[in-house]
Scaffold this motif. Structure first.
Motif, PDB file in Angstrom:
ATOM      1  N   ALA A   1      11.815  -6.980  -1.184  1.00 36.51           N
ATOM      2  CA  ALA A   1      10.493  -6.393  -1.411  1.00 36.51           C
ATOM      3  C   ALA A   1      10.564  -4.873  -1.291  1.00 36.51           C
ATOM      4  N   TYR A   2      11.335  -4.391  -0.313  1.00 37.96           N
ATOM      5  CA  TYR A   2      11.505  -2.952  -0.122  1.00 37.96           C
ATOM      6  C   TYR A   2      12.167  -2.328  -1.349  1.00 37.96           C
ATOM      7  N   GLU A   3      13.235  -2.938  -1.818  1.00 37.72           N
ATOM      8  CA  GLU A   3      13.953  -2.396  -2.971  1.00 37.72           C
ATOM      9  C   GLU A   3      13.057  -2.367  -4.219  1.00 37.72           C
ATOM     10  N   HIS A   4      12.292  -3.425  -4.394  1.00 35.33           N
ATOM     11  CA  HIS A   4      11.377  -3.494  -5.539  1.00 35.33           C
ATOM     12  C   HIS A   4      10.319  -2.393  -5.435  1.00 35.33           C
ATOM     13  N   ARG A   5       9.729  -2.254  -4.259  1.00 34.83           N
ATOM     14  CA  ARG A   5       8.694  -1.232  -4.075  1.00 34.83           C
ATOM     15  C   ARG A   5       9.288   0.172  -4.208  1.00 34.83           C
ATOM     16  N   ALA A   6      10.483   0.373  -3.701  1.00 32.70           N
ATOM     17  CA  ALA A   6      11.135   1.682  -3.804  1.00 32.70           C
ATOM     18  C   ALA A   6      11.326   2.060  -5.263  1.00 32.70           C
ATOM     19  N   GLU A   7      11.714   1.116  -6.086  1.00 37.22           N
ATOM     20  CA  GLU A   7      11.882   1.384  -7.514  1.00 37.22           C
ATOM     21  C   GLU A   7      10.546   1.735  -8.151  1.00 37.22           C
ATOM     22  N   MET A   8       9.497   1.035  -7.773  1.00 38.36           N
ATOM     23  CA  MET A   8       8.176   1.327  -8.319  1.00 38.36           C
ATOM     24  C   MET A   8       7.711   2.724  -7.903  1.00 38.36           C
ATOM     25  N   VAL A   9       7.944   3.084  -6.647  1.00 38.42           N
ATOM     26  CA  VAL A   9       7.552   4.410  -6.154  1.00 38.42           C
ATOM     27  C   VAL A   9       8.333   5.487  -6.904  1.00 38.42           C
TER      28      VAL A   9
ATOM     29  N   ASP B   1       0.801  -1.223   0.000  1.00 43.20           N
ATOM     30  CA  ASP B   1       0.000   0.000   0.000  1.00 43.20           C
ATOM     31  C   ASP B   1       0.838   1.279   0.000  1.00 43.20           C
ATOM     32  N   VAL B   2       2.151   1.150   0.107  1.00 42.57           N
ATOM     33  CA  VAL B   2       3.023   2.322   0.139  1.00 42.57           C
ATOM     34  C   VAL B   2       3.058   2.963  -1.248  1.00 42.57           C
ATOM     35  N   SER B   3       2.867   4.300  -1.264  1.00 45.01           N
ATOM     36  CA  SER B   3       2.815   4.957  -2.567  1.00 45.01           C
ATOM     37  C   SER B   3       3.687   6.208  -2.662  1.00 45.01           C
ATOM     38  N   ASP B   4       4.449   6.511  -1.606  1.00 47.55           N
ATOM     39  CA  ASP B   4       5.329   7.680  -1.681  1.00 47.55           C
ATOM     40  C   ASP B   4       6.596   7.436  -0.866  1.00 47.55           C
ATOM     41  N   GLU B   5       7.590   8.285  -1.093  1.00 42.43           N
ATOM     42  CA  GLU B   5       8.900   8.131  -0.445  1.00 42.43           C
ATOM     43  C   GLU B   5       8.811   8.203   1.079  1.00 42.43           C
ATOM     44  N   THR B   6       7.977   9.092   1.594  1.00 41.11           N
ATOM     45  CA  THR B   6       7.848   9.251   3.044  1.00 41.11           C
ATOM     46  C   THR B   6       7.313   7.975   3.682  1.00 41.11           C
ATOM     47  N   SER B   7       6.267   7.415   3.095  1.00 42.80           N
ATOM     48  CA  SER B   7       5.689   6.170   3.608  1.00 42.80           C
ATOM     49  C   SER B   7       6.670   5.011   3.462  1.00 42.80           C
ATOM     50  N   LEU B   8       7.420   5.029   2.386  1.00 40.70           N
ATOM     51  CA  LEU B   8       8.409   3.987   2.144  1.00 40.70           C
ATOM     52  C   LEU B   8       9.494   4.010   3.218  1.00 40.70           C
ATOM     53  N   ASP B   9       9.961   5.208   3.544  1.00 36.77           N
ATOM     54  CA  ASP B   9      10.971   5.349   4.581  1.00 36.77           C
ATOM     55  C   ASP B   9      10.422   4.945   5.947  1.00 36.77           C
ATOM     56  N   ALA B  10       9.173   5.312   6.214  1.00 34.61           N
ATOM     57  CA  ALA B  10       8.538   4.930   7.487  1.00 34.61           C
ATOM     58  C   ALA B  10       8.417   3.413   7.583  1.00 34.61           C
ATOM     59  N   TRP B  11       8.090   2.760   6.472  1.00 37.62           N
ATOM     60  CA  TRP B  11       7.985   1.303   6.462  1.00 37.62           C
ATOM     61  C   TRP B  11       9.339   0.667   6.774  1.00 37.62           C
ATOM     62  N   ARG B  12      10.376   1.165   6.107  1.00 32.50           N
ATOM     63  CA  ARG B  12      11.726   0.622   6.320  1.00 32.50           C
ATOM     64  C   ARG B  12      12.134   0.747   7.780  1.00 32.50           C
ATOM     65  N   THR B  13      11.865   1.900   8.363  1.00 35.37           N
ATOM     66  CA  THR B  13      12.207   2.122   9.762  1.00 35.37           C
ATOM     67  C   THR B  13      11.409   1.184  10.674  1.00 35.37           C
ATOM     68  N   ALA B  14      10.121   1.035  10.401  1.00 35.16           N
ATOM     69  CA  ALA B  14       9.247   0.222  11.253  1.00 35.16           C
ATOM     70  C   ALA B  14       9.595  -1.267  11.213  1.00 35.16           C
ATOM     71  N   TYR B  15      10.057  -1.748  10.083  1.00 33.97           N
ATOM     72  CA  TYR B  15      10.312  -3.188   9.959  1.00 33.97           C
ATOM     73  C   TYR B  15      11.792  -3.567   9.926  1.00 33.97           C
ATOM     74  N   LEU B  16      12.624  -2.741   9.306  1.00 34.52           N
ATOM     75  CA  LEU B  16      14.025  -3.116   9.133  1.00 34.52           C
ATOM     76  C   LEU B  16      14.998  -2.236   9.916  1.00 34.52           C
ATOM     77  N   GLY B  17      14.503  -1.189  10.537  1.00 35.00           N
ATOM     78  CA  GLY B  17      15.358  -0.257  11.254  1.00 35.00           C
ATOM     79  C   GLY B  17      15.925  -0.825  12.551  1.00 35.00           C
ATOM     80  N   LYS B  18      16.807  -0.051  13.196  1.00 32.96           N
ATOM     81  CA  LYS B  18      17.449  -0.487  14.438  1.00 32.96           C
ATOM     82  C   LYS B  18      16.450  -0.865  15.523  1.00 32.96           C
ATOM     83  N   LYS B  19      15.348  -0.144  15.570  1.00 29.09           N
ATOM     84  CA  LYS B  19      14.314  -0.433  16.559  1.00 29.09           C
ATOM     85  C   LYS B  19      13.080  -1.037  15.898  1.00 29.09           C
TER      86      LYS B  19
END
Length: 94
Positions: A73-81, A20-38
């Motif tokens: 999946a993140y890299e693929h979605r980032a390219e699509m965005v 459902d991510v459709s913009d850079e801000t949401s993409l970054d928030a997703w990365r932080t929420a799932y793959l980030g340090k915390k």
């Protein structure tokens, strides 16, 4: 095994949210929420140390596969965005 179920559920949830991510801000928030340090995955990875020694290698491999799948999946979605953003920018200019 509880940790295995947690990993699979987290992966499914993360992939659904990412779809459902459709913009850079949401993409970054997703990365932080799932793959980030915390992030959620990091929290699960930290709990591997509490497993019995004989279960750690198997669960570690599974956790690494989940991490790799989410990163891909993140890299693929980032390219699509990025492609969508470029397309929209070009349409605005036209």
């Amino acid at each position: 095994m509880r940790l295995r179920e947690d990993l699979k559920a987290m992966q499914t949830r993360a992939e659904e949210v990412l779809a459902d991510v459709s913009d850079e801000t949401s993409l970054d928030a997703w990365r932080t929420a799932y793959l980030g340090k915390k992030g959620e995955l990091t929290g699960i990875l930290r709990s591997l140390g509490s497993l019995p020694i004989d279960e750690r290698p198997t669960m570690g491999r599974l956790a690494n596969k989940v991490k790799e799948a989410l990163q891909e999946a993140y890299e693929h979605r980032a390219e699509m965005v990025r492609q969508e953003a470029l397309k929209e920018a070009l349409q605005r200019e036209a």
